[in-house]
Design a protein around this motif. Sequence first.
Motif, mmCIF file in Angstrom:
data_model
loop_
_atom_site.group_PDB
_atom_site.id
_atom_site.type_symbol
_atom_site.label_atom_id
_atom_site.label_comp_id
_atom_site.label_asym_id
_atom_site.label_seq_id
_atom_site.Cartn_x
_atom_site.Cartn_y
_atom_site.Cartn_z
ATOM 1 N N ARG A 17 0.781 -1.241 0.000
ATOM 2 C CA ARG A 17 0.000 0.000 0.000
ATOM 3 C C ARG A 17 0.812 1.291 0.000
ATOM 4 O O ARG A 17 0.350 2.301 -0.506
ATOM 5 C CB ARG A 17 -0.918 0.016 1.230
ATOM 6 C CG ARG A 17 -1.933 -1.117 1.287
ATOM 7 C CD ARG A 17 -2.940 -1.043 0.153
ATOM 8 N NE ARG A 17 -3.938 -2.083 0.258
ATOM 9 C CZ ARG A 17 -5.143 -1.946 0.803
ATOM 10 N NH1 ARG A 17 -5.493 -0.789 1.309
ATOM 11 N NH2 ARG A 17 -5.978 -2.953 0.839
ATOM 12 N N LEU A 18 2.002 1.289 0.604
ATOM 13 C CA LEU A 18 2.686 2.555 0.859
ATOM 14 C C LEU A 18 3.991 2.753 0.100
ATOM 15 O O LEU A 18 4.277 3.846 -0.390
ATOM 16 C CB LEU A 18 2.960 2.699 2.366
ATOM 17 C CG LEU A 18 1.720 2.692 3.270
ATOM 18 C CD1 LEU A 18 2.143 2.696 4.726
ATOM 19 C CD2 LEU A 18 0.825 3.881 2.970
ATOM 20 N N ARG A 20 5.051 1.850 -2.701
ATOM 21 C CA ARG A 20 4.985 2.077 -4.150
ATOM 22 C C ARG A 20 4.887 3.568 -4.475
ATOM 23 O O ARG A 20 5.015 3.957 -5.631
ATOM 24 C CB ARG A 20 3.787 1.327 -4.738
ATOM 25 C CG ARG A 20 3.827 -0.164 -4.476
ATOM 26 C CD ARG A 20 2.580 -0.869 -4.991
ATOM 27 N NE ARG A 20 2.539 -2.242 -4.525
ATOM 28 C CZ ARG A 20 3.187 -3.249 -5.087
ATOM 29 N NH1 ARG A 20 3.911 -3.018 -6.167
ATOM 30 N NH2 ARG A 20 3.121 -4.460 -4.605
ATOM 31 N N GLN A 21 4.630 4.368 -3.443
ATOM 32 C CA GLN A 21 4.507 5.812 -3.635
ATOM 33 C C GLN A 21 5.887 6.473 -3.588
ATOM 34 O O GLN A 21 6.701 6.167 -2.727
ATOM 35 C CB GLN A 21 3.614 6.401 -2.542
ATOM 36 C CG GLN A 21 2.226 5.788 -2.486
ATOM 37 C CD GLN A 21 1.491 6.145 -1.215
ATOM 38 O OE1 GLN A 21 1.901 7.032 -0.473
ATOM 39 N NE2 GLN A 21 0.391 5.443 -0.948
ATOM 40 N N LYS A 22 6.127 7.354 -4.531
ATOM 41 C CA LYS A 22 7.460 7.973 -4.647
ATOM 42 C C LYS A 22 7.889 8.668 -3.356
ATOM 43 O O LYS A 22 9.070 8.678 -3.007
ATOM 44 C CB LYS A 22 7.462 8.965 -5.806
ATOM 45 C CG LYS A 22 8.850 9.337 -6.274
ATOM 46 C CD LYS A 22 8.838 9.867 -7.690
ATOM 47 C CE LYS A 22 10.253 9.994 -8.221
ATOM 48 N NZ LYS A 22 10.298 10.338 -9.649
ATOM 49 N N ASN A 24 7.571 7.676 -0.511
ATOM 50 C CA ASN A 24 8.050 6.699 0.473
ATOM 51 C C ASN A 24 9.190 5.839 -0.057
ATOM 52 O O ASN A 24 9.560 4.848 0.583
ATOM 53 C CB ASN A 24 6.893 5.796 0.913
ATOM 54 C CG ASN A 24 5.789 6.567 1.605
ATOM 55 O OD1 ASN A 24 6.054 7.554 2.291
ATOM 56 N ND2 ASN A 24 4.550 6.138 1.426
ATOM 57 N N LYS A 212 6.888 7.201 8.740
ATOM 58 C CA LYS A 212 5.912 6.955 7.664
ATOM 59 C C LYS A 212 5.110 5.666 7.809
ATOM 60 O O LYS A 212 4.104 5.493 7.121
ATOM 61 C CB LYS A 212 6.642 6.937 6.316
ATOM 62 C CG LYS A 212 7.309 8.262 6.002
ATOM 63 C CD LYS A 212 8.035 8.242 4.671
ATOM 64 C CE LYS A 212 8.637 9.607 4.370
ATOM 65 N NZ LYS A 212 9.323 9.652 3.063
#
Length: 304
Positions: A17-18, A20-22, A24, A212
Motif C-alpha cells: 500500500r505505501l 509504491r509511492q514515490k 516513500n 511513515k
Amino acid sequence: MTALKDRYIRFDWAIKRLLRQKANFDVLEGFLTVFIGEKVKIVDILESEGNQQAQDDKFNRVDIKAKNSKGEIIIVEIQNTSELYYLERILYGVAKAITEHINLGNTYQEVKKVYSISILYFDLGQGADYLYVGQNDFVGVHTKDHLKISRKEEGAIVQRFPSEIFPTYYLVRVNNFNEVAKSPLEEWIKYLKDGVISAETTAPGLREARQKLQYYSMDDAERHAYDEHINAVMIQNDVLGNARQEGLEEGLAKGLAKGLEEGLAKGRDERSFEIAKNLLDMGVAIDKIMNATGLDEEQIRSLR
C-alpha cells in the motif's frame, strides 16, 4: 501513549500500500541499501503479479518489483505461508523479469542484473542462519581460481565477475532471527519479525519508517483494512499450524500402529520357529509341525 505511537505497520502491508509511492521510496531504498550492501536509488516501480489486492491474496505472497538508477531490477517478495516449490518459483520469477525487460532485437548487453530478496515467514529447508545469499560463480576445477569476464563498457574494456551479471538471491528466514539487533541489517530483521524500530536507530530506511509506517497515522478505513489483513494472516497460520499438528499426530498414530503390528507379527514368527525347532528335535513329523505352527516344509527343514 508512547506504546501506541510506536506501533508500526507490517512490511508486507507497507509494500502493498505505501512503498509504491514515490514519497516513500526512501524507506524501500534504505532497506535495499542495507541488504545489497551498496547505495540504492529507486527510479521506478514496475508492474508485477504481486500488485494484486484481491480478497484471496491476504496471506499469500506480496511483492514489489523496482528499477534502480543503474537500470537493475530488484524484486522483493514476502511469503507468509509455506510453498513446496518456492525456490523453483523465485527462479522462474527472476527469469521472467530478465526476459520482460529486454526488447526483441536488443543485444545481450542489455540484459540487466536482477536482485531477488525473499522475506520468509515459514521454515524453508534446514539451516541455522537467518540470511542466505546465493550467487553464480565459476571456479576452476583444478586451479580453484574464480573466472573473470572481459566486456566493453562505456568505451573501455573492464573485468567483471559473473556474480556481477547473474542474479543474486537473498533468502531471509525471519523466524530464525534471535539476535540482539546491533547492526543495520539486524535492526531491519528485528522490525520484519517483531515490528520493532528503535528510537535510536540510524539504519537506512528505518529512520524514515518510524515517521511513515506508524499504525496510528492511518485513517480509520486504512486501519480497518490493515487489521483485517493481520487477522487473515493469523487465521491462515493457525489453520496451517493445526493441519500440520493433526498430520503429525495422525502420522505418529499410524506409525505406532504399524510398528506394533509388525512387532507382533515378528514376535509370532519367532515363536513359531522356536516351537517348530523344539517339535523337530522331538522327532514330530513335519506335516504335523506344519499344522501346529503354520510354517511351510522348507522353513521347517531349514531348522535342522
